[in-house]
Scaffold this motif. Structure first.
Motif, mmCIF file in Angstrom:
data_model
loop_
_atom_site.group_PDB
_atom_site.id
_atom_site.type_symbol
_atom_site.label_atom_id
_atom_site.label_comp_id
_atom_site.label_asym_id
_atom_site.label_seq_id
_atom_site.Cartn_x
_atom_site.Cartn_y
_atom_site.Cartn_z
ATOM 1 N N ILE A 1 -12.726 3.498 0.398
ATOM 2 C CA ILE A 1 -11.740 2.476 0.066
ATOM 3 C C ILE A 1 -11.067 2.741 -1.281
ATOM 4 N N ASP A 2 -11.772 3.313 -2.185
ATOM 5 C CA ASP A 2 -11.216 3.475 -3.526
ATOM 6 C C ASP A 2 -10.059 4.464 -3.559
ATOM 7 N N THR A 3 -10.035 5.340 -2.601
ATOM 8 C CA THR A 3 -8.967 6.329 -2.597
ATOM 9 C C THR A 3 -7.861 5.962 -1.626
ATOM 10 N N LEU A 4 -7.840 4.683 -1.308
ATOM 11 C CA LEU A 4 -6.818 4.199 -0.390
ATOM 12 C C LEU A 4 -5.422 4.548 -0.930
ATOM 13 N N SER A 5 -4.643 5.169 -0.067
ATOM 14 C CA SER A 5 -3.282 5.478 -0.502
ATOM 15 C C SER A 5 -2.385 4.269 -0.266
ATOM 16 N N THR A 6 -1.221 4.319 -0.891
ATOM 17 C CA THR A 6 -0.274 3.220 -0.718
ATOM 18 C C THR A 6 0.099 3.059 0.751
ATOM 19 N N GLN A 7 0.316 4.202 1.389
ATOM 20 C CA GLN A 7 0.691 4.142 2.802
ATOM 21 C C GLN A 7 -0.396 3.504 3.644
ATOM 22 N N GLU A 8 -1.607 3.873 3.349
ATOM 23 C CA GLU A 8 -2.711 3.306 4.113
ATOM 24 C C GLU A 8 -2.850 1.807 3.852
ATOM 25 N N ALA A 9 -2.626 1.440 2.621
ATOM 26 C CA ALA A 9 -2.701 0.019 2.301
ATOM 27 C C ALA A 9 -1.630 -0.764 3.043
ATOM 28 N N VAL A 10 -0.412 -0.220 3.062
ATOM 29 C CA VAL A 10 0.660 -0.879 3.805
ATOM 30 C C VAL A 10 0.304 -0.935 5.284
ATOM 31 N N ALA A 11 -0.318 0.150 5.767
ATOM 32 C CA ALA A 11 -0.709 0.167 7.173
ATOM 33 C C ALA A 11 -1.719 -0.941 7.460
ATOM 34 N N LEU A 12 -2.579 -1.166 6.510
ATOM 35 C CA LEU A 12 -3.535 -2.264 6.672
ATOM 36 C C LEU A 12 -2.803 -3.609 6.742
ATOM 37 N N VAL A 13 -1.856 -3.785 5.846
ATOM 38 C CA VAL A 13 -1.125 -5.048 5.808
ATOM 39 C C VAL A 13 -0.365 -5.259 7.117
ATOM 40 N N ARG A 14 0.079 -4.165 7.680
ATOM 41 C CA ARG A 14 0.834 -4.289 8.932
ATOM 42 C C ARG A 14 -0.019 -4.835 10.066
ATOM 43 N N ARG A 15 -1.283 -4.805 9.906
ATOM 44 C CA ARG A 15 -2.143 -5.340 10.966
ATOM 45 C C ARG A 15 -2.238 -6.853 10.889
ATOM 46 N N LEU A 16 -1.717 -7.412 9.846
ATOM 47 C CA LEU A 16 -1.729 -8.873 9.738
ATOM 48 C C LEU A 16 -0.626 -9.448 10.610
ATOM 49 N N PRO A 17 -0.733 -10.753 10.914
ATOM 50 C CA PRO A 17 0.392 -11.416 11.572
ATOM 51 C C PRO A 17 1.643 -11.262 10.706
ATOM 52 N N PRO A 18 2.799 -11.200 11.338
ATOM 53 C CA PRO A 18 4.036 -10.834 10.623
ATOM 54 C C PRO A 18 4.295 -11.671 9.377
ATOM 55 N N LEU A 19 4.202 -12.962 9.500
ATOM 56 C CA LEU A 19 4.533 -13.784 8.335
ATOM 57 C C LEU A 19 3.579 -13.494 7.187
ATOM 58 N N GLN A 20 2.307 -13.396 7.533
ATOM 59 C CA GLN A 20 1.322 -13.120 6.484
ATOM 60 C C GLN A 20 1.569 -11.757 5.855
ATOM 61 N N ALA A 21 1.884 -10.804 6.702
ATOM 62 C CA ALA A 21 2.139 -9.455 6.179
ATOM 63 C C ALA A 21 3.314 -9.473 5.223
ATOM 64 N N GLU A 22 4.361 -10.130 5.628
ATOM 65 C CA GLU A 22 5.547 -10.178 4.759
ATOM 66 C C GLU A 22 5.238 -10.889 3.452
ATOM 67 N N VAL A 23 4.547 -12.014 3.585
ATOM 68 C CA VAL A 23 4.251 -12.778 2.377
ATOM 69 C C VAL A 23 3.397 -11.947 1.425
#
Lengths: 189, 314
Positions: A112-134
Motif C-alpha cells: 500500500i505504501d507504494t501506491l501510485s497515483t494512478q492506482e489510487a485513482v483506480a481505487l477511487v473509481r470503484r466507489l459509487p460515482p457521486l462518492q468518487a467525484e466528491v
C-alpha cells in the motif's frame, strides 16, 4: 495551489503573459487529469478540451483561487459529460456506473505504501460515482465542501455525506480485512 | 494530508446538524483512526506531486492561449486604427481645404507670371471671358489646361494631396486633377510629368515618389463626400478671390514664406502635422518666385478672378 500570488498570475494570464498561463496550467492540469480519469481513457482529451474552454472564458472569470479551481473543474465536468454523450450510452454508463472496475486490479496484494497515483485513482473509481467525484474533488482538487457542491450541483449536505461514505468505502477497499472496532479502540489507546 | 482530513472531520462535527449525523458520527469515532491510517497512502498518492506525464501536453492549451492573445491584440489594434483613421480623416479634410486654397492661389499666382507669349489658352487675353466663366459654373467643366500655365499649380496641388493619403479620393475626381492625369498620361505618370516643374523644390522627389503609388487605390472609397469638399473649396475660392491675391501681393512678398507655415500647421489637428508641415513649406518656394514679377500687380487682380473659376469648376 498557487497561493498569494494567484491574483497576479491570473492578471498576467489575462494580459497575455504566457508564463502566467503556463503556471495556471501546471498548477491545475495534474489534478484535472486525475479527476477526469474517472471517465477512463478520455482524460487527456477532455482535459485538453477543458483548457480550450478555459482559455476562451479567461476574461469572464472573476474570483479568488478557490473560485478559479471550482470554475475550472466545473468546466471539466461539463466537458466530461459532453465527451461521454459523444461516446454514446456505453461511455456514459462507464462514467456513471462502476463498470470501470474491470480494469482495476485488486490492490489488496499491493504494498500500500507504494501506491501510485494512478492506482489510487483506480481505487477511487470503484466507489459509487457521486462518492468518487466528491472524494477526488475534495482530495485532488482541494475544493471545500461548498465549492464541490457547486461543481456537482448538489447541496453541501449531500456532498458531506458522500465524502464521508466515500472515504469509508475507500478505507474498506484499501484494507478489506478492515480494522475491527476492538482493534480501532486498541489503536486509539 | 492527514491534517486535511482531520479538518474535514472537525468540520463535519461542528455543523453536523443533519438528522442522520448522530449514528454515523459514532461509527466515525469508532473507525476513523484506523480508516484514516488505511486511507493515508491513498490520500498521499492522490495528492502526490505531478508526474511528468501530467505536465506534458500543454501545447494545445498554450496554442489556444496564444491565438486568443493575438486575437485580442488585433482587436485592440483595429480599435486604434479606427481611431487614427477617424483623426486622419478630419485632418485630411482640413488639409484638403488648406491644400485646395494653397493650390488655387498658387495656380493663380504662377499662371499670371508666366510670360504672356508662352500661354496658349487662358493667358492675359482671358480676362474678357472671365465673368461669363465665373457665372456659368454649372456649365460643362473643362478645368485648367495641365499643359499650360496651370501646370505648376496643379503639380503643386497634386503633390500636396499625394502627401495626404486621406485626400486622394478628392484629388482623383476633381476636374483639374483629371486634366492633370490626362495630360500626364496616367495617374502613376503624374510624378514624372511634374518632375520638371517641381524639381527646383528641395522636396520635389519626395512628392514624385509618393504620387506615383497611391492615387489609384482609394479613389472609389469616398466619392460621396467629394462634392461637399469641392463646394467648400469653391466657396472659399470664389468668395474672396480679390482678397487673397491682393493681400499677398501688395503686402510684403517676403513675409509669405514665414507666415504661411505658422498658420497652416495650426489648422492641422493631431496626426498630420509631420507630413503636412513638411508639405506646406515645399509649396512656399513656388511663391518665392513671385518677387520676380511683382511688377505685374495690375494683372493678378483681373486674372485672379478668372483662375479660381477655372480651377474650381466642380
Amino acid at each position: 495551489m498557487i497561493g498569494a500570488e494567484f491574483e497576479t498570475v491570473l492578471a498576467g494570464a489575462r494580459n497575455g503573459d504566457e508564463d502566467a498561463f503556463a503556471r495556471l496550467w501546471r498548477d491545475l492540469n495534474p489534478p484535472l487529469l486525475r479527476y477526469l480519469s474517472l471517465g477512463g481513457d478520455t482524460a487527456d482529451e477532455v482535459a485538453a478540451e477543458t483548457w480550450l474552454t478555459v482559455v476562451r472564458g479567461l476574461n469572464t472569470f472573476t474570483g479568488d483561487e478557490l473560485g478559479w479551481r471550482a470554475w475550472v473543474f466545473t468546466t471539466a465536468r461539463r466537458r466530461a459529460v459532453d465527451a461521454a454523450r459523444r461516446r454514446g450510452r456505453e461511455a456514459r454508463l462507464r462514467w456513471h456506473a462502476s463498470s470501470w472496475v474491470a480494469t482495476v486490479h485488486d490492490c489488496a496484494d499491493d504494498v500500500i505504501d507504494t501506491l501510485s497515483t494512478q492506482e489510487a485513482v483506480a481505487l477511487v473509481r470503484r466507489l459509487p460515482p457521486l462518492q468518487a467525484e466528491v472524494v477526488l474533488l475534495r482530495v485532488v482538487a482541494g475544493l471545500p465542501v461548498s465549492e464541490v457542491a457547486d461543481v456537482l450541483g448538489r447541496t453541501p449536505g449531500a456532498v458531506r455525506v458522500a465524502a464521508h461514505r466515500g472515504l469509508h468505502a475507500l478505507a474498506d477497499l484499501v484494507d478489506p480485512a478492515g480494522v475491527t472496532p476492538a482493534e480501532a479502540a486498541a489503536l486509539r489507546e | 494530508m492527514g491534517t486535511y482530513w482531520q479538518d474535514e472531520r472537525n468540520r463535519g462535527r461542528s455543523d453536523g446538524a443533519l438528522g442522520s449525523a448522530s449514528s454515523s458520527r459514532r461509527s466515525e469515532r469508532d473507525r476513523d483512526p484506523a480508516g484514516a491510517a488505511a486511507l493515508a497512502p491513498v490520500i498521499r498518492a492522490l495528492s502526490a506531486e505531478p508526474t511528468d506525464r501530467e505536465l506534458d501536453g500543454m501545447g494545445p492549451a498554450l496554442a489556444a492561449f496564444r491565438a486568443r492573445v493575438r486575437q485580442q491584440a488585433t482587436g485592440s489594434r483595429r480599435h486604434r486604427v479606427f481611431a487614427t483613421l477617424l483623426g486622419a480623416k478630419v485632418g485630411a479634410t482640413l488639409a484638403g481645404v488648406a491644400a485646395g486654397l494653397v493650390g488655387v492661389s498658387t495656380v493663380v499666382l504662377v499662371s499670371t507670371h508666366v510670360p504672356g507669349g508662352a500661354q496658349p489658352p487662358g493667358g492675359p487675353a482671358a480676362p474678357a471671358q472671365a465673368r461669363p466663366a465665373a457665372v456659368s459654373t454649372t456649365a460643362t467643366p473643362h478645368g485648367p489646361d495641365a499643359n499650360g500655365p496651370a501646370k505648376h499649380g496643379l503639380c503643386t496641388a497634386w503633390r500636396a494631396r499625394s502627401q495626404n493619403p486621406g485626400a486622394q479620393g478628392h484629388a482623383d475626381q476633381s476636374v483639374a486633377f483629371t486634366n492633370l492625369v490626362k495630360a500626364a498620361g496616367g495617374a502613376n505618370k503624374v510624378a514624372a510629368f511634374c518632375a520638371d516643374v517641381l524639381a527646383p523644390g528641395a522636396a520635389g522627389n519626395q512628392g514624385g515618389g509618393k504620387g506615383s503609388g497611391k492615387p489609384t487605390g482609394k479613389g472609389s472609397g469616398k466619392p460621396t463626400k467629394q462634392p461637399g469638399h469641392q463646394a467648400k473649396d469653391d466657396d472659399k475660392a470664389t468668395g474672396k478671390p480679390g482678397d487673397v491675391p491682393n493681400g499677398q501681393r501688395t503686402d510684403t512678398p517676403t513675409d509669405e514664406p514665414t507666415d504661411e507655415p505658422t498658420s497652416t500647421p495650426t489648422t492641422e489637428p493631431t496626426d498630420e502635422p509631420t507630413t503636412t508641415s513638411t508639405a506646406e513649406p515645399t509649396d512656399e518656394p513656388t511663391t518665392t518666385a513671385i518677387p520676380t514679377a511683382p511688377t505685374g500687380t495690375p494683372v493678378p487682380q483681373t486674372s485672379g478672378t478668372v483662375e479660381p473659376s477655372q480651377t474650381v469648376v466642380p
